[in-house]
Scaffold this motif. Sequence first.
Motif, PDB file in Angstrom:
ATOM      1  N   SER A 163     -26.353  25.644  22.488  1.00  0.00           N
ATOM      2  CA  SER A 163     -25.048  26.129  22.935  1.00  0.00           C
ATOM      3  C   SER A 163     -25.201  27.255  23.949  1.00  0.00           C
ATOM      4  O   SER A 163     -24.389  27.387  24.870  1.00  0.00           O
ATOM      5  CB  SER A 163     -24.227  26.608  21.739  1.00  0.00           C
ATOM      6  N   TYR A 164     -26.251  28.073  23.806  1.00  0.00           N
ATOM      7  CA  TYR A 164     -26.487  29.154  24.762  1.00  0.00           C
ATOM      8  C   TYR A 164     -26.818  28.579  26.140  1.00  0.00           C
ATOM      9  O   TYR A 164     -26.371  29.101  27.163  1.00  0.00           O
ATOM     10  CB  TYR A 164     -27.636  30.045  24.277  1.00  0.00           C
ATOM     11  N   ARG A 193     -23.571  27.074  27.616  1.00  0.00           N
ATOM     12  CA  ARG A 193     -22.654  28.151  27.998  1.00  0.00           C
ATOM     13  C   ARG A 193     -23.158  28.863  29.248  1.00  0.00           C
ATOM     14  O   ARG A 193     -22.370  29.298  30.088  1.00  0.00           O
ATOM     15  CB  ARG A 193     -22.492  29.142  26.839  1.00  0.00           C
ATOM     16  N   SER A 253     -19.133  38.089  27.016  1.00  0.00           N
ATOM     17  CA  SER A 253     -18.193  38.450  25.959  1.00  0.00           C
ATOM     18  C   SER A 253     -17.098  37.399  25.823  1.00  0.00           C
ATOM     19  O   SER A 253     -16.701  37.036  24.713  1.00  0.00           O
ATOM     20  CB  SER A 253     -17.578  39.826  26.262  1.00  0.00           C
ATOM     21  N   TYR A 254     -16.617  36.894  26.946  1.00  0.00           N
ATOM     22  CA  TYR A 254     -15.544  35.893  26.938  1.00  0.00           C
ATOM     23  C   TYR A 254     -15.997  34.604  26.254  1.00  0.00           C
ATOM     24  O   TYR A 254     -15.215  33.949  25.558  1.00  0.00           O
ATOM     25  CB  TYR A 254     -15.109  35.593  28.372  1.00  0.00           C
ATOM     26  N   PHE A 255     -17.280  34.247  26.450  1.00  0.00           N
ATOM     27  CA  PHE A 255     -17.803  33.022  25.852  1.00  0.00           C
ATOM     28  C   PHE A 255     -18.444  33.274  24.480  1.00  0.00           C
ATOM     29  O   PHE A 255     -19.193  32.437  23.972  1.00  0.00           O
ATOM     30  CB  PHE A 255     -18.826  32.374  26.781  1.00  0.00           C
ATOM     31  N   GLY A 256     -18.142  34.414  23.898  1.00  0.00           N
ATOM     32  CA  GLY A 256     -18.591  34.697  22.545  1.00  0.00           C
ATOM     33  C   GLY A 256     -20.031  35.100  22.417  1.00  0.00           C
ATOM     34  O   GLY A 256     -20.635  34.957  21.341  1.00  0.00           O
ATOM     35  N   ILE A 257     -20.611  35.621  23.480  1.00  0.00           N
ATOM     36  CA  ILE A 257     -21.999  36.093  23.441  1.00  0.00           C
ATOM     37  C   ILE A 257     -21.962  37.611  23.467  1.00  0.00           C
ATOM     38  O   ILE A 257     -21.873  38.242  24.522  1.00  0.00           O
ATOM     39  CB  ILE A 257     -22.805  35.560  24.636  1.00  0.00           C
ATOM     40  N   SER A 258     -21.997  38.218  22.319  1.00  0.00           N
ATOM     41  CA  SER A 258     -21.895  39.671  22.221  1.00  0.00           C
ATOM     42  C   SER A 258     -23.179  40.260  21.671  1.00  0.00           C
ATOM     43  O   SER A 258     -23.892  39.631  20.892  1.00  0.00           O
ATOM     44  CB  SER A 258     -20.716  40.069  21.317  1.00  0.00           C
TER      45      SER A 258
END
Length: 216
Positions: A3-4, A7, A146-151
């Motif tokens: 998924s990384y 994305r 951050s928008y794609f849920g990678i924090s």
Amino acid sequence: MGSYFFRGILIGLLFGLPVGAVGTLTVQRTIHNGAKAGLFTGLGSSVADCFYAAVGVFGLTLVSDFLLKYQTVIHLFGGILILFMGIRIFCKEKEAVRQEKNDVYPEKDVVRQKKEAVSFVKMFLTSFAIGITNPAAILTFLFAFSYFGISGQAEWLQGILLVCGVFIGTYLWWGTLTLLVTGIKKKAAHFSFKKLNRVFGCILCFFGIVVLARIM
């Protein structure tokens, strides 16, 4: 893990869409020098994007703090570089690549190939220099992550997959742009190279002035 990677490709595609100075150079060089020139130009920009993506995803604060602290000076260099290249293209009278006569001589063919190789390296370096003189790209990538849920800081393997995805995504954009320009290149034959250089030179000068105006 996958998924990384995917994305990263999506982020790269979205990040590469705005056509600025590098996009203008890619179109101009593809028309004058062929698809390979456009691909080398796009490659330089993609590598620069990968650098900033890596700084963002791995949390290299020492690098990011330095770049953001001196971003005014870096932007100044970038603006001057773009403006210089715009003036240079504007003043160019003839087609950038000249066909060698008497290609039947091997030694002349070797010399021509070496000159082309050096030219392609210069194309890569100039587009890389333009891309790397935008430290604010770090913040853009952080927002996209951050928008794609990678924090937070990703693990090494996740980060590598993400950065590789960003590279592929941005380079897919440059490759698509190069193919599109190559496809419509015949229409550009109705215009003289001198007129095309004037148009692309003016566009680059405009981008350079915009960059310089932002820091004043």
